[in-house]
Design a protein around this motif. Structure first.
Motif, PDB file in Angstrom:
ATOM      1  N   PHE A 160     -11.098   9.379   1.706  1.00  0.00           N
ATOM      2  CA  PHE A 160     -11.405   7.951   1.780  1.00  0.00           C
ATOM      3  C   PHE A 160     -11.833   7.394   0.431  1.00  0.00           C
ATOM      4  O   PHE A 160     -11.521   6.256   0.090  1.00  0.00           O
ATOM      5  CB  PHE A 160     -12.496   7.697   2.826  1.00  0.00           C
ATOM      6  CG  PHE A 160     -12.630   6.256   3.210  1.00  0.00           C
ATOM      7  CD1 PHE A 160     -11.634   5.610   3.927  1.00  0.00           C
ATOM      8  CD2 PHE A 160     -13.752   5.526   2.834  1.00  0.00           C
ATOM      9  CE1 PHE A 160     -11.743   4.264   4.280  1.00  0.00           C
ATOM     10  CE2 PHE A 160     -13.876   4.191   3.180  1.00  0.00           C
ATOM     11  CZ  PHE A 160     -12.868   3.554   3.911  1.00  0.00           C
ATOM     12  N   SER A 161     -12.551   8.180  -0.347  1.00  0.00           N
ATOM     13  CA  SER A 161     -12.964   7.701  -1.671  1.00  0.00           C
ATOM     14  C   SER A 161     -11.754   7.515  -2.577  1.00  0.00           C
ATOM     15  O   SER A 161     -11.688   6.552  -3.359  1.00  0.00           O
ATOM     16  CB  SER A 161     -13.957   8.678  -2.317  1.00  0.00           C
ATOM     17  OG  SER A 161     -13.361   9.959  -2.492  1.00  0.00           O
ATOM     18  N   ASP A 162     -10.762   8.418  -2.476  1.00  0.00           N
ATOM     19  CA  ASP A 162      -9.520   8.251  -3.238  1.00  0.00           C
ATOM     20  C   ASP A 162      -8.787   6.992  -2.784  1.00  0.00           C
ATOM     21  O   ASP A 162      -8.232   6.238  -3.598  1.00  0.00           O
ATOM     22  CB  ASP A 162      -8.603   9.463  -3.046  1.00  0.00           C
ATOM     23  CG  ASP A 162      -9.094  10.687  -3.805  1.00  0.00           C
ATOM     24  OD1 ASP A 162      -9.863  10.517  -4.761  1.00  0.00           O
ATOM     25  OD2 ASP A 162      -8.702  11.803  -3.422  1.00  0.00           O
ATOM     26  N   PHE A 163      -8.775   6.772  -1.476  1.00  0.00           N
ATOM     27  CA  PHE A 163      -8.112   5.589  -0.928  1.00  0.00           C
ATOM     28  C   PHE A 163      -8.788   4.312  -1.424  1.00  0.00           C
ATOM     29  O   PHE A 163      -8.118   3.370  -1.841  1.00  0.00           O
ATOM     30  CB  PHE A 163      -8.150   5.654   0.602  1.00  0.00           C
ATOM     31  CG  PHE A 163      -7.479   4.483   1.265  1.00  0.00           C
ATOM     32  CD1 PHE A 163      -6.106   4.373   1.297  1.00  0.00           C
ATOM     33  CD2 PHE A 163      -8.241   3.488   1.874  1.00  0.00           C
ATOM     34  CE1 PHE A 163      -5.483   3.294   1.905  1.00  0.00           C
ATOM     35  CE2 PHE A 163      -7.629   2.410   2.491  1.00  0.00           C
ATOM     36  CZ  PHE A 163      -6.245   2.315   2.511  1.00  0.00           C
ATOM     37  N   ARG A 164     -10.113   4.284  -1.401  1.00  0.00           N
ATOM     38  CA  ARG A 164     -10.851   3.119  -1.897  1.00  0.00           C
ATOM     39  C   ARG A 164     -10.523   2.858  -3.365  1.00  0.00           C
ATOM     40  O   ARG A 164     -10.297   1.709  -3.768  1.00  0.00           O
ATOM     41  CB  ARG A 164     -12.362   3.341  -1.756  1.00  0.00           C
ATOM     42  CG  ARG A 164     -12.922   3.086  -0.376  1.00  0.00           C
ATOM     43  CD  ARG A 164     -14.420   3.356  -0.335  1.00  0.00           C
ATOM     44  NE  ARG A 164     -15.159   2.511  -1.240  1.00  0.00           N
ATOM     45  CZ  ARG A 164     -15.587   1.283  -0.959  1.00  0.00           C
ATOM     46  NH1 ARG A 164     -15.353   0.762   0.236  1.00  0.00           N
ATOM     47  NH2 ARG A 164     -16.267   0.570  -1.842  1.00  0.00           N
ATOM     48  N   ASN A 165     -10.498   3.908  -4.157  1.00  0.00           N
ATOM     49  CA  ASN A 165     -10.209   3.741  -5.576  1.00  0.00           C
ATOM     50  C   ASN A 165      -8.792   3.207  -5.795  1.00  0.00           C
ATOM     51  O   ASN A 165      -8.558   2.363  -6.670  1.00  0.00           O
ATOM     52  CB  ASN A 165     -10.370   5.073  -6.310  1.00  0.00           C
ATOM     53  CG  ASN A 165     -10.197   4.930  -7.806  1.00  0.00           C
ATOM     54  OD1 ASN A 165     -10.933   4.201  -8.464  1.00  0.00           O
ATOM     55  ND2 ASN A 165      -9.215   5.635  -8.362  1.00  0.00           N
ATOM     56  N   SER A 166      -7.858   3.671  -4.977  1.00  0.00           N
ATOM     57  CA  SER A 166      -6.478   3.211  -5.109  1.00  0.00           C
ATOM     58  C   SER A 166      -6.340   1.740  -4.711  1.00  0.00           C
ATOM     59  O   SER A 166      -5.610   0.985  -5.350  1.00  0.00           O
ATOM     60  CB  SER A 166      -5.555   4.071  -4.245  1.00  0.00           C
ATOM     61  OG  SER A 166      -5.533   5.400  -4.714  1.00  0.00           O
ATOM     62  N   VAL A 167      -7.036   1.333  -3.651  1.00  0.00           N
ATOM     63  CA  VAL A 167      -7.018  -0.075  -3.254  1.00  0.00           C
ATOM     64  C   VAL A 167      -7.618  -0.935  -4.356  1.00  0.00           C
ATOM     65  O   VAL A 167      -7.105  -1.996  -4.705  1.00  0.00           O
ATOM     66  CB  VAL A 167      -7.776  -0.286  -1.929  1.00  0.00           C
ATOM     67  CG1 VAL A 167      -7.873  -1.780  -1.597  1.00  0.00           C
ATOM     68  CG2 VAL A 167      -7.084   0.452  -0.790  1.00  0.00           C
ATOM     69  N   LEU A 171       0.814  -1.208   0.000  1.00  0.00           N
ATOM     70  CA  LEU A 171       0.000   0.000   0.000  1.00  0.00           C
ATOM     71  C   LEU A 171       0.850   1.262   0.000  1.00  0.00           C
ATOM     72  O   LEU A 171       0.415   2.308  -0.461  1.00  0.00           O
ATOM     73  CB  LEU A 171      -0.935  -0.007   1.198  1.00  0.00           C
ATOM     74  CG  LEU A 171      -2.088  -1.005   1.039  1.00  0.00           C
ATOM     75  CD1 LEU A 171      -2.895  -1.091   2.313  1.00  0.00           C
ATOM     76  CD2 LEU A 171      -2.968  -0.614  -0.120  1.00  0.00           C
ATOM     77  N   ALA A 172       2.067   1.164   0.516  1.00  0.00           N
ATOM     78  CA  ALA A 172       2.960   2.317   0.409  1.00  0.00           C
ATOM     79  C   ALA A 172       3.229   2.627  -1.056  1.00  0.00           C
ATOM     80  O   ALA A 172       3.238   3.777  -1.477  1.00  0.00           O
ATOM     81  CB  ALA A 172       4.265   2.040   1.151  1.00  0.00           C
ATOM     82  N   THR A 173       3.461   1.569  -1.837  1.00  0.00           N
ATOM     83  CA  THR A 173       3.641   1.747  -3.273  1.00  0.00           C
ATOM     84  C   THR A 173       2.362   2.265  -3.908  1.00  0.00           C
ATOM     85  O   THR A 173       2.379   3.157  -4.753  1.00  0.00           O
ATOM     86  CB  THR A 173       4.040   0.408  -3.922  1.00  0.00           C
ATOM     87  OG1 THR A 173       5.219  -0.067  -3.299  1.00  0.00           O
ATOM     88  CG2 THR A 173       4.292   0.569  -5.398  1.00  0.00           C
ATOM     89  N   LEU A 174       1.245   1.688  -3.474  1.00  0.00           N
ATOM     90  CA  LEU A 174      -0.053   2.087  -3.997  1.00  0.00           C
ATOM     91  C   LEU A 174      -0.282   3.582  -3.779  1.00  0.00           C
ATOM     92  O   LEU A 174      -0.690   4.314  -4.678  1.00  0.00           O
ATOM     93  CB  LEU A 174      -1.124   1.268  -3.279  1.00  0.00           C
ATOM     94  CG  LEU A 174      -2.599   1.431  -3.592  1.00  0.00           C
ATOM     95  CD1 LEU A 174      -3.311   0.138  -3.186  1.00  0.00           C
ATOM     96  CD2 LEU A 174      -3.210   2.583  -2.831  1.00  0.00           C
ATOM     97  N   LEU A 175      -0.015   4.053  -2.567  1.00  0.00           N
ATOM     98  CA  LEU A 175      -0.228   5.462  -2.258  1.00  0.00           C
ATOM     99  C   LEU A 175       0.677   6.353  -3.089  1.00  0.00           C
ATOM    100  O   LEU A 175       0.299   7.460  -3.466  1.00  0.00           O
ATOM    101  CB  LEU A 175       0.038   5.714  -0.768  1.00  0.00           C
ATOM    102  CG  LEU A 175      -0.966   5.077   0.210  1.00  0.00           C
ATOM    103  CD1 LEU A 175      -0.497   5.291   1.638  1.00  0.00           C
ATOM    104  CD2 LEU A 175      -2.340   5.653   0.011  1.00  0.00           C
ATOM    105  N   ALA A 176       1.859   5.850  -3.402  1.00  0.00           N
ATOM    106  CA  ALA A 176       2.804   6.670  -4.152  1.00  0.00           C
ATOM    107  C   ALA A 176       2.398   6.864  -5.595  1.00  0.00           C
ATOM    108  O   ALA A 176       2.645   7.909  -6.181  1.00  0.00           O
ATOM    109  CB  ALA A 176       4.192   6.035  -4.100  1.00  0.00           C
ATOM    110  N   PHE A 177       1.729   5.862  -6.193  1.00  0.00           N
ATOM    111  CA  PHE A 177       1.544   5.902  -7.634  1.00  0.00           C
ATOM    112  C   PHE A 177       0.099   5.897  -8.094  1.00  0.00           C
ATOM    113  O   PHE A 177      -0.170   5.931  -9.280  1.00  0.00           O
ATOM    114  CB  PHE A 177       2.280   4.735  -8.281  1.00  0.00           C
ATOM    115  CG  PHE A 177       3.751   4.819  -8.060  1.00  0.00           C
ATOM    116  CD1 PHE A 177       4.475   5.877  -8.566  1.00  0.00           C
ATOM    117  CD2 PHE A 177       4.411   3.864  -7.313  1.00  0.00           C
ATOM    118  CE1 PHE A 177       5.829   5.976  -8.356  1.00  0.00           C
ATOM    119  CE2 PHE A 177       5.766   3.957  -7.093  1.00  0.00           C
ATOM    120  CZ  PHE A 177       6.474   5.016  -7.616  1.00  0.00           C
ATOM    121  N   SER A 178      -0.860   5.847  -7.174  1.00  0.00           N
ATOM    122  CA  SER A 178      -2.241   5.803  -7.615  1.00  0.00           C
ATOM    123  C   SER A 178      -2.957   7.136  -7.442  1.00  0.00           C
ATOM    124  O   SER A 178      -4.168   7.209  -7.560  1.00  0.00           O
ATOM    125  CB  SER A 178      -2.995   4.711  -6.849  1.00  0.00           C
ATOM    126  OG  SER A 178      -2.462   3.451  -7.179  1.00  0.00           O
ATOM    127  N   GLY A 179      -2.221   8.170  -7.110  1.00  0.00           N
ATOM    128  CA  GLY A 179      -2.837   9.483  -7.039  1.00  0.00           C
ATOM    129  C   GLY A 179      -3.536   9.768  -5.737  1.00  0.00           C
ATOM    130  O   GLY A 179      -4.297  10.719  -5.634  1.00  0.00           O
TER     131      GLY A 179
END
Length: 446
Positions: A131-138, A9-17
Motif C-alpha cells: 500500500f505504501s508503494d501504491f500511495r507513492n505511485s499515486v 492507474l494501469a499506466t501508473l502501475l506499469a511505470f512507477s515501480g
C-alpha cells in the motif's frame, strides 16, 4: 487488480515501480541492487523488474510484439528515468501533493472500483502490491500530471485564427486520421556524427518494415525513442490541423497501412504510419446544455489546515447561512477562492462539468436558491448556492472548444516531448543494469 483500476492507474502501475501481480512476481524475485542513478535519486533493480513484469502482463497473448528482454528492460528503464526527472522538476517548481489530497485521490480510486480504502488495501495486498508503494505511485502520477498542466498553461496557446482555420476545414468535409509513429531522437544542436547515426538507425528500421520482417507496432516498441514507444507509438485520432505541416500534405494522399518517412523534424527522424481514416466532418446538429448560475465558498486543505479542520469550518459557515446569514457576505469574508471571493463567491454561468464531476453533481442536486451540503474536491471543501438555471445553445461554442482542445493537445504533445528530451539530455544518469551498465556516473548521453 490493475484491470479494475482506471486507465491512468494501469499506466501508473506499469511505470512507477509498484509491485506486479503475484503471478508476474514468480518469474523473478526482486533484487536489492541499483539499476540506475538519476541525479540525486536511484531506481532499484526490483523497481525495474516489477515494471518489466507489468508490461509483460499487459501484453499477455501479444508477446510477439515485445522486443527481447534486454531491449524491453532498456525501454522501461528509460521510462522510469523520465518519471524520476519529472517528479524532481515538479518538486523544484514547488508542485506538491499534500497527504490530505493524496488520501482523497485514493478514496476516489477506491470508489471508482466499487470499494472503500480498506477493501482496496486488501485487494492490493492479495495481488502482492504494497500500500505504501501504491500511495507513492499515486502521488507521483498526480505530480507529473500537474507538471504537465503547468507546462501547458505557461507555454501552450491557441489563437482564434487557428480555430477558425480548423473549423473551416471541418465544415468543408475534413477527414480524421489514426496515426502511429516511430521517433529516432536527436539532441538539440546535434553534431554531424549524431545526425548520421540517427539517419542510419531510422533507415535500418524502415528497411525492416519494408521487408516485412517486423510490423510497425513491434518496431515502435523495440526502437522508438518517443515516450509512447511502449504503447506501440500510437498517436490516436487527429484531424489534419493537428498534424505537423511536415506530414500533413503527404498524409492526405496516403492509404491505410502506408508508412511515411523518414522525415527530419524538430525532435529527430520520424516514421509515421496511417492506421485508418474516418469522416471528421463537423455535425450540423444543434446542441443545448443546461447551464447554472451559482455562488460558492471554498475552504482549502493545506499543510496548515487539515482536512478535518477545513470540513469543520465549511460546515460552520453553512450553518450560519442556514440560520439566515447572507451567502454573498459570508463568501466575501471567509472564502479561500481569491478569484470569486470579491464577487461574493459568484461563479457566473457554467455547464455542470465546468468545475469537475463532483462539483457538477452537487449543483444539480439542489433547486434554484438552494445551498448544497458540504462536499470535498481536489481544491478543498465547498458549499454552493444555486442561483438560477437556463438552457443554452452551445453548438458553435462547443465546436470551437473541441477544436481548440485538439490543437492545444497536438501542440502540448510536441512541446512536452521536446521538454522531456531536454530533461533527459541535461540529467546526470548512470546505468548500473543491462547492456549500458557503467562503473561510475557520468552525464547522460542522448
Amino acid at each position: 487488480m490493475t484491470k479494475t483500476l482506471p486507465a491512468v492507474l494501469a499506466t501508473l502501475l506499469a511505470f512507477s515501480g509498484v509491485t506486479a501481480p503475484a503471478a508476474a512476481q514468480q518469474q523473478s524475485q526482486p533484487l536489492d541492487r541499483i539499476a540506475a542513478i538519476v541525479d540525486e535519486n536511484v531506481i532499484l533493480q526490483s523497481e525495474l523488474q516489477r515494471a518489466v513484469n507489468n508490461i509483460k502482463g499487459q501484453y499477455a497473448g501479444r508477446e510477439a510484439q515485445l522486443p527481447p528482454d534486454s531491449v524491453l528492460e532498456r525501454q522501461v528503464l528509460e521510462r522510469l528515468v523520465l518519471v524520476k526527472l519529472q517528479v524532481a522538476r515538479a518538486d523544484g517548481s514547488g508542485i506538491r501533493v499534500s497527504d490530505e489530497e493524496l488520501n482523497h485521490a485514493i478514496a476516489s480510486i477506491a470508489q471508482q472500483n466499487g470499494s472503500d480504502v480498506d477493501n482496496l488495501r486488501q485487494r492490493l495486498a492479495q495481488d502482492g502490491i504494497g500500500f505504501s508503494d501504491f500511495r507513492n505511485s499515486v502521488r507521483e502520477e498526480i505530480i507529473t500530471q500537474r507538471l504537465r498542466q503547468s507546462f501547458a498553461q505557461s507555454r501552450i496557446s491557441v489563437s482564434e485564427g487557428e480555430v477558425d482555420a480548423a473549423l473551416a476545414q471541418q465544415n468543408a468535409g475534413g477527414a480524421q486520421y489514426h496515426l502511429a509513429h516511430i521517433l529516432v531522437a536527436l539532441p538539440e544542436g546535434a553534431t554531424a556524427e549524431q545526425i548520421a547515426t540517427g539517419q542510419s538507425k531510422v533507415d535500418g528500421i524502415k528497411n525492416l518494415l519494408d521487408k516485412g520482417e517486423l510490423d510497425f507496432a513491434a518496431a515502435a516498441v523495440r526502437y522508438s525513442d518517443s515516450p509512447n514507444a511502449l504503447e506501440s507509438g500510437d498517436l490516436g485520432w487527429r484531424s489534419l490541423d493537428e498534424i505537423p505541416s511536415a506530414f500533413s500534405n503527404q498524409i492526405k494522399n496516403m492509404k491505410s497501412g502506408d508508412v511515411l518517412g523518414p522525415i527530419r523534424g524538430p525532435s529527430g527522424f520520424q516514421l509515421l504510419k496511417l492506421v485508418e481514416v474516418r469522416d471528421g466532418s463537423a455535425s450540423g446538429d444543434t446542441r443545448k446544455v443546461t447551464e447554472f448560475h451559482a455562488r460558492h465558498i471554498l475552504i482549502r486543505v493545506t499543510d496548515q489546515v487539515s482536512d478535518d479542520a477545513a470540513k469543520a469550518r465549511i460546515e460552520t459557515l453553512r450553518a450560519q447561512i442556514a440560520g439566515g446569514a447572507d451567502f454573498q457576505a459570508v463568501a466575501k469574508e471567509s472564502s479561500d477562492d481569491t478569484n470569486s471571493r470579491g464577487q461574493g463567491g459568484d461563479l457566473g454561468w457554467f455547464p455542470a462539468d465546468a468545475f469537475g464531476p463532483d462539483f457538477g453533481k452537487q449543483v444539480e442536486s439542489v433547486s434554484d436558491g438552494g445551498v448544497t451540503n458540504a462536499f470535498r474536491t481536489d481544491a478543498g471543501w465547498h458549499i454552493v448556492q444555486r442561483v438560477a438555471t437556463r438552457q443554452t445553445d452551445v453548438t458553435d461554442n462547443n465546436k470551437r472548444a473541441q477544436v481548440r482542445e485538439q490543437i492545444g493537445r497536438r501542440k502540448l504533445d510536441d512541446e512536452y516531448n521536446r521538454f522531456l528530451q531536454e530533461l533527459r539530455g541535461e540529467a546526470y544518469v548512470s546505468f548500473r543494469s543491462g547492456d549500458r551498465a557503467e562503473g561510475t556516473a557520468e552525464p547522460a548521453k542522448p
